[in-house]
Design an enzyme around this catalytic site. Sequence first.
Site, mmCIF file in Angstrom:
data_model
loop_
_atom_site.group_PDB
_atom_site.id
_atom_site.type_symbol
_atom_site.label_atom_id
_atom_site.label_comp_id
_atom_site.label_asym_id
_atom_site.label_seq_id
_atom_site.Cartn_x
_atom_site.Cartn_y
_atom_site.Cartn_z
ATOM 1 C CG ASP A 44 -8.464 55.193 64.996
ATOM 2 O OD1 ASP A 44 -9.379 54.345 65.035
ATOM 3 O OD2 ASP A 44 -8.276 56.035 65.883
ATOM 4 C CB THR A 80 -9.575 55.509 69.600
ATOM 5 O OG1 THR A 80 -10.418 55.280 68.471
ATOM 6 C CG2 THR A 80 -8.225 56.011 69.127
ATOM 7 C CE1 TYR A 163 -4.371 63.444 66.630
ATOM 8 C CE2 TYR A 163 -6.108 64.944 67.314
ATOM 9 C CZ TYR A 163 -5.650 63.915 66.511
ATOM 10 O OH TYR A 163 -6.481 63.373 65.560
ATOM 11 C CG ASP A 197 -11.987 55.705 63.825
ATOM 12 O OD1 ASP A 197 -12.518 54.724 64.356
ATOM 13 O OD2 ASP A 197 -12.208 56.874 64.189
ATOM 14 C CG HIS A 201 -16.593 56.811 63.613
ATOM 15 N ND1 HIS A 201 -17.324 56.028 64.478
ATOM 16 C CD2 HIS A 201 -15.336 56.865 64.125
ATOM 17 C CE1 HIS A 201 -16.537 55.629 65.466
ATOM 18 N NE2 HIS A 201 -15.323 56.115 65.273
ATOM 19 C CG ASP A 245 -7.802 51.893 67.172
ATOM 20 O OD1 ASP A 245 -8.032 51.524 65.995
ATOM 21 O OD2 ASP A 245 -8.134 53.015 67.599
ATOM 22 C CG HIS A 246 -11.339 50.418 67.133
ATOM 23 N ND1 HIS A 246 -11.984 50.881 66.020
ATOM 24 C CD2 HIS A 246 -10.763 51.507 67.710
ATOM 25 C CE1 HIS A 246 -11.829 52.185 65.929
ATOM 26 N NE2 HIS A 246 -11.074 52.596 66.933
HETATM 27 ZN ZN LIG Z 1 -9.867 54.136 66.909
#
Ligand SMILES: [Zn+2]
Length: 462
Positions: A44, A80, A163, A197, A201, A245-246
């Site tokens: 991610d 995401t 999850y 990810d 952040h 994803d990004h």
């Molecule tokens: Zn993500």
Amino acid sequence: MLVSGLLCVLCACGGFGVSDVTGTGNGTRGTSGNICPLLLVSFDGFRADYLDKYPFPNLRKFFSDGLLVDHLTNVFITKTFPNHYSLATGLYAESHGILASQMYDPETKKKFSLSNDSDPFWWNEATPIWVSVQNSGYKTAAAMWPGTDVRIQNSTPTHFFKYNPHVTFQERLGNLTKWMIEDSSVKFSILYWEEPDRTGHISGPENKAAMTTALKEVDDNIGILMDRLKQAELWEKINVIIVSDHGMAQCSQDRLIRLDSCLDPHNYTIVDLTPVAAILPLSDPIKVYNALSKCNSHMKAYMKELIPEELHYKHNQRIQPIILVADEGWTIVQNGTLPRLGDHGYLNSLRSMHPLMAAHGPAFRKGYKISSINSVDVYPLMCHLLGIPAMPNNGSFNAVRCALVGESCLDVAVVVGIVIGVLLVLTTLTCMFRLMKSSSSSSSRPFARLELQEDDDDPLLE
Ligand SMILES: [Zn+2]
């Protein structure tokens, strides 16, 4: 005519320009004649240009023997869940229905959030690849990929986890490889990992020390992945795609957009906040829009019907009447302080939002490089590798087919070079031919005229 004929010949020989958007194919066949299993792994928030700034010895080993796509143009919004579902379906967010991290459906009044995502209602607008693989008679295995613990189209992956972010990378991978080894009918496995990810952040992508640690851990995990597949005797026998994803942009307390400074909060409900805010007006929508559109020069407001077509983010009832899009690195808050130092979700045209992709396995050429594809192209590629029919999608198999062994492909630049080369040779030959013709006629004409003059003069002299 000559050029088009030449191109036709080249296309027929090289397969260049052949259209196959269905993504159906024969699949990659292993030595046993069966379809090669495929493992899709997402790290991610793996911003594409991390690769230029950090070492990644294991990732480099992985793609040096396979494929590297420098950057993927992902889908808007660059969050995401929308992007993981686009990778799994080949659809833009407006078509698959997972539009944001927080959603509200005006008809059913249902709400969606990252901690309340298991209602199939939100996911059933599309068919993810693991459902299609099972519909083709194979089994699947999943480890924490968004949506894989939801009963979509009345089906979950054959093997999956609920999850749980506390399950380690090794545990996720260990279970997937165990399922693959124990049951040869498991043809598709899918794995999700939360880094880089999480660190992006918390610390921001420009925090060199924090990102060095997080990205080394990601690279170590890629090393663990390769070692585990070797131990399980799956390495070189299965196809592996590493994707993300990004990307991630640096945010700052100096780049805040406070909605409360522009409009009384009683006039609207915020469904999703930043960097793309979804706004449900509670009073006159035009007045709400006018106030928000003048709020900050680093934020663009759109009435739903005027959202640009190229964002593919309009035709779905879960998109709210007004959306606000912050400029890169800007954060929309209602009235508070900066929530995090790094963020994503911004326009998918921004390079900082693009992730990378790498692949390895019997299907892929070794040391092949592509500069860019769309993330929706990954889905028809996977369907082709697995030899299953693709559902209607927004991707193109043609974008990646040249990276595959057995797909005879000519590079566009090579084709153009050959055409120009052939034209140059033909032009030169034509010029030389004309030159020779003109020089031969100019040397014979005076001789002929002299002969004629002699013939003409003779009778007069007589
Ligand atoms: Zn993500």
